[in-house]
Write a protein that holds these residues in place. Structure first.
Motif, PDB file in Angstrom:
ATOM      1  N   GLY A  26      58.658  27.398  20.918  1.00 53.10           N
ATOM      2  CA  GLY A  26      60.018  27.858  20.721  1.00 53.10           C
ATOM      3  C   GLY A  26      60.918  26.682  20.399  1.00 53.10           C
ATOM      4  N   SER A  27      62.209  26.881  20.532  1.00 58.82           N
ATOM      5  CA  SER A  27      63.149  25.810  20.225  1.00 58.82           C
ATOM      6  C   SER A  27      62.953  24.629  21.169  1.00 58.82           C
ATOM      7  CB  SER A  27      64.580  26.325  20.342  1.00 58.82           C
ATOM      8  OG  SER A  27      65.502  25.247  20.254  1.00 58.82           O
ATOM      9  N   PHE A  29      65.157  22.702  21.982  1.00 52.91           N
ATOM     10  CA  PHE A  29      66.351  22.579  22.812  1.00 52.91           C
ATOM     11  C   PHE A  29      66.197  23.359  24.114  1.00 52.91           C
ATOM     12  CE2 PHE A  29      68.713  20.020  20.055  1.00 52.91           C
ATOM     13  CZ  PHE A  29      68.517  20.460  18.751  1.00 52.91           C
ATOM     14  N   THR A  30      65.091  24.105  24.209  1.00 53.29           N
ATOM     15  CA  THR A  30      64.761  24.780  25.461  1.00 53.29           C
ATOM     16  C   THR A  30      64.440  23.761  26.548  1.00 53.29           C
ATOM     17  OG1 THR A  30      63.855  26.658  24.251  1.00 53.29           O
ATOM     18  CG2 THR A  30      63.167  26.407  26.532  1.00 53.29           C
ATOM     19  N   THR A  71      62.484  14.022  16.319  1.00 58.16           N
ATOM     20  CA  THR A  71      62.281  15.465  16.314  1.00 58.16           C
ATOM     21  C   THR A  71      62.680  16.060  14.974  1.00 58.16           C
ATOM     22  OG1 THR A  71      64.479  15.871  17.228  1.00 58.16           O
ATOM     23  CG2 THR A  71      62.660  15.689  18.796  1.00 58.16           C
ATOM     24  N   ASN A  73      64.135  19.529  14.330  1.00 61.63           N
ATOM     25  CA  ASN A  73      64.596  20.701  15.058  1.00 61.63           C
ATOM     26  C   ASN A  73      64.229  22.002  14.356  1.00 61.63           C
ATOM     27  OD1 ASN A  73      65.714  18.822  16.787  1.00 61.63           O
ATOM     28  ND2 ASN A  73      67.729  18.924  15.820  1.00 61.63           N
ATOM     29  N   ALA A  74      64.240  21.977  13.050  1.00 61.01           N
ATOM     30  CA  ALA A  74      63.914  23.192  12.297  1.00 61.01           C
ATOM     31  C   ALA A  74      62.461  23.598  12.490  1.00 61.01           C
ATOM     32  CB  ALA A  74      64.211  22.979  10.816  1.00 61.01           C
ATOM     33  N   LYS A  75      61.606  22.610  12.712  1.00 62.44           N
ATOM     34  CA  LYS A  75      60.180  22.879  12.905  1.00 62.44           C
ATOM     35  C   LYS A  75      59.789  22.879  14.378  1.00 62.44           C
ATOM     36  CE  LYS A  75      58.793  20.929   8.458  1.00 62.44           C
ATOM     37  NZ  LYS A  75      57.943  19.907   7.764  1.00 62.44           N
ATOM     38  N   ASN A  76      60.773  22.680  15.260  1.00 60.63           N
ATOM     39  CA  ASN A  76      60.496  22.628  16.705  1.00 60.63           C
ATOM     40  C   ASN A  76      59.375  21.642  17.015  1.00 60.63           C
ATOM     41  OD1 ASN A  76      62.410  24.679  17.314  1.00 60.63           O
ATOM     42  ND2 ASN A  76      60.911  26.230  16.739  1.00 60.63           N
TER      43      ASN A  76
END
Length: 116
Positions: A26-27, A29-30, A71, A73-76
């Motif tokens: 998942g993200s 940012f989790t 990182t 972010n778009a690809k987690n």
């Protein structure tokens, strides 16, 4: 967490480079932190690099100036770019993520072998 080695086999000569990647389900940012650890048989696992909120980073002294954690972010996905590799960098590298409540998630370890 799914971890992969950019270069097949994770075998490289001293002075060479390798990039590890680790994709979260998942993200990113989790998680409070994402990072890479490594372990050599008979020794404790050590933190190599860690990134927080996609920005703040910290590195083991032994890899500063040679390794970079980042990182996408778009690809987690979190990456570990390893340059100027040394035989002492030989270890099993594992991706780690820590949730806001302190739960650790581990990706499958990847063997990195640096020949002299």
């Amino acid at each position: 967490l799914r971890c992969s080695c950019r270069r097949w086999g994770g075998l490289v000569q001293a002075g060479g480079s390798l990039r590890l990647s680790c994709a979260a389900s998942g993200s990113i940012f989790t998680f409070n932190y994402m990072g890479w650890y490594r372990q050599v048989p008979g020794k404790q696992r050590e933190l190599v690099a860690r990134i927080s909120s996609g920005v703040a980073t910290n590195y083991a002294d032994s890899v500063k100036g040679r390794f970079t954690i980042s990182t996408d972010n778009a690809k987690n996905t979190v990456y570990l770019q390893m340059n100027s590799l040394k035989p002492d960098d030989t270890a099993v590298y594992s991706c780690n993520a820590v949730s806001p409540i302190g739960i650790n998630y581990w990706g499958k370890g990847t063997q990195v072998t640096v020949s002299s």
